[in-house]
Design a protein around this motif. Sequence first.
Motif, mmCIF file in Angstrom:
data_model
loop_
_atom_site.group_PDB
_atom_site.id
_atom_site.type_symbol
_atom_site.label_atom_id
_atom_site.label_comp_id
_atom_site.label_asym_id
_atom_site.label_seq_id
_atom_site.Cartn_x
_atom_site.Cartn_y
_atom_site.Cartn_z
ATOM 1 N N GLY A 18 -13.294 -44.945 -8.595
ATOM 2 C CA GLY A 18 -13.916 -45.107 -7.296
ATOM 3 C C GLY A 18 -15.138 -44.225 -7.163
ATOM 4 N N ASP A 19 -15.962 -44.534 -6.183
ATOM 5 C CA ASP A 19 -17.175 -43.762 -5.938
ATOM 6 C C ASP A 19 -16.826 -42.409 -5.294
ATOM 7 O OD1 ASP A 19 -19.521 -43.013 -3.908
ATOM 8 O OD2 ASP A 19 -20.384 -44.161 -5.567
ATOM 9 N N GLU A 20 -17.330 -41.322 -5.884
ATOM 10 C CA GLU A 20 -17.002 -39.978 -5.384
ATOM 11 C C GLU A 20 -17.431 -39.787 -3.934
ATOM 12 O OE1 GLU A 20 -18.075 -35.264 -6.243
ATOM 13 O OE2 GLU A 20 -18.811 -36.830 -7.596
ATOM 14 N N ARG A 21 -18.637 -40.272 -3.582
ATOM 15 C CA ARG A 21 -19.131 -40.084 -2.221
ATOM 16 C C ARG A 21 -18.282 -40.848 -1.198
ATOM 17 N NH1 ARG A 21 -25.285 -41.657 -3.261
ATOM 18 N NH2 ARG A 21 -24.159 -43.134 -4.580
ATOM 19 N N LYS A 22 -17.884 -42.067 -1.561
ATOM 20 C CA LYS A 22 -17.036 -42.843 -0.661
ATOM 21 C C LYS A 22 -15.663 -42.204 -0.518
ATOM 22 C CE LYS A 22 -19.234 -47.352 -1.413
ATOM 23 N NZ LYS A 22 -19.033 -48.735 -1.912
ATOM 24 N N ALA A 23 -15.125 -41.696 -1.641
ATOM 25 C CA ALA A 23 -13.822 -41.029 -1.601
ATOM 26 C C ALA A 23 -13.884 -39.783 -0.730
ATOM 27 C CB ALA A 23 -13.375 -40.669 -3.018
ATOM 28 N N MET A 24 -14.966 -39.020 -0.880
ATOM 29 C CA MET A 24 -15.126 -37.802 -0.080
ATOM 30 C C MET A 24 -15.269 -38.151 1.404
ATOM 31 S SD MET A 24 -15.186 -34.537 -0.902
ATOM 32 C CE MET A 24 -15.876 -34.392 -2.550
ATOM 33 N N ALA A 25 -15.975 -39.238 1.684
ATOM 34 C CA ALA A 25 -16.163 -39.654 3.079
ATOM 35 C C ALA A 25 -14.864 -40.150 3.705
ATOM 36 C CB ALA A 25 -17.231 -40.746 3.156
ATOM 37 N N SER A 26 -13.914 -40.589 2.866
ATOM 38 C CA SER A 26 -12.642 -41.106 3.374
ATOM 39 C C SER A 26 -11.664 -40.007 3.747
ATOM 40 C CB SER A 26 -11.989 -42.028 2.330
ATOM 41 O OG SER A 26 -12.791 -43.169 2.096
ATOM 42 N N VAL A 27 -11.961 -38.772 3.362
ATOM 43 C CA VAL A 27 -11.096 -37.645 3.736
ATOM 44 C C VAL A 27 -11.105 -37.515 5.264
ATOM 45 C CG1 VAL A 27 -10.790 -35.141 3.607
ATOM 46 C CG2 VAL A 27 -11.475 -36.427 1.565
ATOM 47 N N PRO A 28 -9.938 -37.379 5.897
ATOM 48 C CA PRO A 28 -9.887 -37.312 7.374
ATOM 49 C C PRO A 28 -10.374 -35.957 7.901
ATOM 50 C CG PRO A 28 -7.689 -37.005 6.478
ATOM 51 C CD PRO A 28 -8.587 -37.333 5.309
ATOM 52 N N TRP A 29 -11.681 -35.766 7.877
ATOM 53 C CA TRP A 29 -12.246 -34.474 8.257
ATOM 54 C C TRP A 29 -11.935 -34.101 9.697
ATOM 55 C CZ3 TRP A 29 -13.541 -31.597 4.380
ATOM 56 C CH2 TRP A 29 -14.018 -32.172 3.201
ATOM 57 N N SER A 30 -11.972 -35.073 10.599
ATOM 58 C CA SER A 30 -11.701 -34.766 12.009
ATOM 59 C C SER A 30 -10.276 -34.267 12.200
ATOM 60 C CB SER A 30 -11.955 -36.000 12.877
ATOM 61 O OG SER A 30 -11.114 -37.064 12.490
ATOM 62 N N THR A 31 -9.323 -34.882 11.469
ATOM 63 C CA THR A 31 -7.931 -34.429 11.544
ATOM 64 C C THR A 31 -7.795 -33.017 10.994
ATOM 65 O OG1 THR A 31 -7.125 -36.703 11.300
ATOM 66 C CG2 THR A 31 -5.562 -34.942 10.851
ATOM 67 N N LEU A 32 -8.487 -32.751 9.889
ATOM 68 C CA LEU A 32 -8.454 -31.415 9.295
ATOM 69 C C LEU A 32 -8.961 -30.353 10.273
ATOM 70 C CD1 LEU A 32 -9.654 -31.896 5.601
ATOM 71 C CD2 LEU A 32 -7.628 -30.672 6.332
ATOM 72 N N ILE A 33 -10.083 -30.640 10.909
ATOM 73 C CA ILE A 33 -10.663 -29.683 11.859
ATOM 74 C C ILE A 33 -9.731 -29.478 13.046
ATOM 75 C CG2 ILE A 33 -12.560 -29.321 13.487
ATOM 76 C CD1 ILE A 33 -14.356 -30.825 11.450
ATOM 77 N N MET A 34 -9.121 -30.555 13.526
ATOM 78 C CA MET A 34 -8.219 -30.456 14.665
ATOM 79 C C MET A 34 -6.993 -29.606 14.322
ATOM 80 S SD MET A 34 -6.580 -33.484 17.024
ATOM 81 C CE MET A 34 -5.891 -34.362 15.622
ATOM 82 N N ILE A 35 -6.372 -29.878 13.181
ATOM 83 C CA ILE A 35 -5.178 -29.138 12.775
ATOM 84 C C ILE A 35 -5.489 -27.658 12.570
ATOM 85 C CG2 ILE A 35 -3.511 -28.828 10.898
ATOM 86 C CD1 ILE A 35 -3.653 -31.911 10.547
ATOM 87 N N CYS A 36 -6.559 -27.371 11.845
ATOM 88 C CA CYS A 36 -6.892 -25.980 11.533
ATOM 89 C C CYS A 36 -7.417 -25.230 12.759
ATOM 90 C CB CYS A 36 -7.919 -25.930 10.398
ATOM 91 S SG CYS A 36 -7.273 -26.558 8.833
ATOM 92 N N GLY A 37 -8.191 -25.904 13.594
ATOM 93 C CA GLY A 37 -8.686 -25.268 14.811
ATOM 94 C C GLY A 37 -7.562 -24.896 15.755
ATOM 95 N N VAL A 38 -6.651 -25.830 15.995
ATOM 96 C CA VAL A 38 -5.492 -25.540 16.839
ATOM 97 C C VAL A 38 -4.623 -24.469 16.178
ATOM 98 C CG1 VAL A 38 -3.379 -26.483 17.851
ATOM 99 C CG2 VAL A 38 -5.495 -27.809 17.928
ATOM 100 N N GLY A 39 -4.554 -24.496 14.845
ATOM 101 C CA GLY A 39 -3.799 -23.475 14.125
ATOM 102 C C GLY A 39 -4.330 -22.081 14.388
ATOM 103 N N MET A 40 -5.649 -21.949 14.489
ATOM 104 C CA MET A 40 -6.249 -20.646 14.813
ATOM 105 C C MET A 40 -5.832 -20.176 16.203
ATOM 106 S SD MET A 40 -10.121 -21.090 13.294
ATOM 107 C CE MET A 40 -10.630 -19.419 13.711
ATOM 108 N N LEU A 41 -5.852 -21.105 17.165
ATOM 109 C CA LEU A 41 -5.476 -20.743 18.534
ATOM 110 C C LEU A 41 -3.986 -20.404 18.617
ATOM 111 C CD1 LEU A 41 -6.494 -20.333 21.372
ATOM 112 C CD2 LEU A 41 -6.217 -22.773 21.809
#
Length: 433
Positions: free
Chosen positions: A278-301
């Motif tokens: 698969g294409d590396e850029r497309k695979a990287m774009a498919s990572v759920p970045w918004s979910t990651l930020i939400m989980i880790c941000g709430v984790g900090m709080l």
Amino acid sequence: MMSLLVVAAIVISVALGYKTKINIGLFAIAFAYLIGCFGMGLSPSDIINMWPLKIFFIIFSVCLFYSFATVNGTLEKLAEHLIYTCRAFPQLLPFAVFATAGAIAAMGAGYYTVLAFMAPITLLLCERTGMSLILGGMAVNYGALTGANFVSSQSGIIFRGLMTGAGISENDAFINAFGIFLSTLVIPLVVISAFVFLTGHGKSMKNSSFVATPPSPLNREQRITLWLTLAMMAMVLAAPIAHIALPDNATVTFINSKMDIGLIASLFSVIALLLKLGDERKAMASVPWSTLIMICGVGMLISVAIKAGTIDILASWIGSTIPPVLVPLVFGIIAAIMSIFASTLGVVTPALFPIVPPIAATMGIEPMVIFIAIVVGAQATSISPFASGGSLILGSCTSEQSRTALFPQLLFKAAPIGFVAALVFNVLLTFVY
């Protein structure tokens, strides 16, 4: 006073995220900084160190590898093949939809990804086979949830990370996560079976003229991706299971100590790239970045809340107010209410999981029972049209007429049925343990 301020910050973060459609995690990071540095005297480095690096790395690594199966069409092709096998038994189609969504989610696609491409297929099948919209919606939603809860899939990995962060050992976290998966497998099978065999839904589908066209075979990239995915799942599961079965074996203990799903997924991502799956850029774009930020941000709080003593105060209140037999039920209800407005992975479990170990120790309850109750309760209302799952299903309707017909069914039938099923299960679970 500081504990109330942190709780208010969590509530405000969720409310602002819901209202503005801005990632909740970003608000949580801002509040963690303001409260931690200026309210509690912590240094900026202390706040930055609260970023849950291990959880972030594991989710990123696993989702990156699994994204190849999404990018090259492996998961979509697999869905076509699994549904085609049910063509001779149309009354079993809800189980096929559930199994298909579950298998694909278990292979790492994640809850939202599975719903995004399985919901339209399912609603189309409802039109062609006589399967009711509510049954199809519940089958695909339950399947996506169950598969994602598998110990080596997205939600399962997050649950394990949160549990170890709360002080649970790696082995116990694995066992607890497997208990969550089995619980969220049993409930849907009971609910779907009741729909198919105890109502007229199964009969109407049996009498339908369902015609399925044979799907095309998997190509080279898709076959290799499927085998790689199965190999990685086997590696991730074999070591902890062997260690649980043979805890005194030095070789098994050594191998298990060197196994890390994030590092294994990174290795398999390199293999997938070298094999040009698969294409590396497309695979990287498919990572759920918004979910990651939400989980880790709430984790900090949440980490700021732990520093402020909020978790201990809440645990003490529950321990002194609620009878032990009602604790899992209460946690399930709280989680269900919270999940109507907030993400199970990003808010509900990060907020409630840290409370479990002290309450379980104080009241003599098995921690796994409370962990299961939280997840079962939180996911019970995910099919509500106001929740992410229900809104995705509504968005997949092919016409405004079907969308209008499905909305009240999800709100007044599917969501209450899921909620009652979760409550009954949590009550039974409490008495079993």
